[in-house]
Design an enzyme around this catalytic site. Sequence first.
Site, PDB file in Angstrom:
ATOM      1  N   TYR A   1      21.286  -6.357  -5.579  1.00 38.42           N
ATOM      2  CA  TYR A   1      20.556  -5.179  -5.077  1.00 38.42           C
ATOM      3  C   TYR A   1      20.512  -4.085  -6.145  1.00 38.42           C
ATOM      4  O   TYR A   1      20.355  -2.896  -5.837  1.00 38.42           O
ATOM      5  CB  TYR A   1      21.230  -4.654  -3.796  1.00 38.42           C
ATOM      6  CG  TYR A   1      21.199  -5.666  -2.672  1.00 38.42           C
ATOM      7  CD1 TYR A   1      20.089  -5.751  -1.825  1.00 38.42           C
ATOM      8  CD2 TYR A   1      22.237  -6.568  -2.487  1.00 38.42           C
ATOM      9  CE1 TYR A   1      20.027  -6.701  -0.819  1.00 38.42           C
ATOM     10  CE2 TYR A   1      22.189  -7.528  -1.476  1.00 38.42           C
ATOM     11  CZ  TYR A   1      21.074  -7.585  -0.654  1.00 38.42           C
ATOM     12  OH  TYR A   1      21.017  -8.529   0.339  1.00 38.42           O
ATOM     13  N   SER A   2      20.633  -4.497  -7.396  1.00 40.80           N
ATOM     14  CA  SER A   2      20.812  -3.568  -8.507  1.00 40.80           C
ATOM     15  C   SER A   2      19.663  -2.564  -8.690  1.00 40.80           C
ATOM     16  O   SER A   2      18.515  -2.951  -8.909  1.00 40.80           O
ATOM     17  CB  SER A   2      20.981  -4.394  -9.790  1.00 40.80           C
ATOM     18  OG  SER A   2      20.850  -3.591 -10.929  1.00 40.80           O
ATOM     19  N   ASN A   3      19.995  -1.286  -8.664  1.00 41.17           N
ATOM     20  CA  ASN A   3      19.003  -0.252  -8.979  1.00 41.17           C
ATOM     21  C   ASN A   3      18.572  -0.364 -10.437  1.00 41.17           C
ATOM     22  O   ASN A   3      17.425  -0.074 -10.783  1.00 41.17           O
ATOM     23  CB  ASN A   3      19.591   1.148  -8.766  1.00 41.17           C
ATOM     24  CG  ASN A   3      19.889   1.433  -7.307  1.00 41.17           C
ATOM     25  OD1 ASN A   3      19.204   0.925  -6.420  1.00 41.17           O
ATOM     26  ND2 ASN A   3      20.915   2.229  -7.062  1.00 41.17           N
TER      27      ASN A   3
END
Length: 308
Positions: A69-71
């Site tokens: 879910y990396s920004n």
Amino acid sequence: MSYIDPNQSMRLDQVKLPVCAEQGISLYLLRMDLIHPQVSGNKWFKLRQNLLEAKASDCERVISFGGAYSNHLHALAWAGHEMGIQTLGIVRGEPEYAGNPTLSDAQRWGMTLKFVSRSEYRLREDILYHKALCSTYPGSRIVPEGGSNALAVRGFSDLFDHDCWRVLPEPDLLVSACGTGGTLAGLIAAKPAVTDVLGIPVLKGGGFLKHDVQSLLAAVEAGSVSNWQLDLDGHEGGYAKLSAELIEFMHQFEMQTKIELDPVYTGKMMFRLHKLIAQGKFSRGTKIVAIHTGGLQGRRGFLERGLL
Ligand SMILES: *Cc1c(COP(=O)(O)O)cnc(C)c1O
């Protein structure tokens, strides 16, 4: 970066929470979340020098690392797409994550994903692993997890030239959530000398950040700045862990201020800062600027799983 002018949209908003009135604190939020709908927040500052340099050195592809879910991967995918640079995201976890909102966006913007086991992911700073990646994908430049390197830190250097600081050129304290510490180092290197900085790690056992931030500062000749600290008690159980109290706080904050937070970073930072203010940790009259580092795209993954 040519595609975005942060001067258009970043602002300083005063946040009037009851606890601030009680304790005589002026609290502002630096709205980095408004910089851009895709490359929002601190990732814009961290990526811009990295991508400009990649472009200038004719590299074809940027490789970086992140969770499902990396920004950071989300922002990198969009920025690479805009700048005509291919991107490869090394993702910790199973290929099933490819359908989540974060990675669906990333693929739509042309990022290639490579899913790796936890043990392979642990090699993300290993030079031999980097060599192997670069021989499989020639013409690549590797940007570390979270984008945190000296170029990322330098990306913040003109932050305080922005017009929004005219109302408050020298705040007493800046507060930011920390993951890998690149943003904190950027703030420390760029801030006015009188302004203190407090970093709130969102992962458990974030003490190592003291060393990592110090090394990043040394890399940009800011190693002598010493008026900064970490508060290691704001992680709420660990990275991406949500307590019921945190969720309740976020809902209340959003109702009172109409400003959305993300649960992984900015929600935890505000929850902790709110506690510190309530406990009287800051003297009356203190002017605090908390950094809204963005990350709102990450809310979708929690909503999808019914966790928010
Ligand atoms: C990545 C991120 C951070 C942490 O930044 P670091 O430079 O890794 O410490 C904080 N807030 C948000 C919203 C982020 O996406």
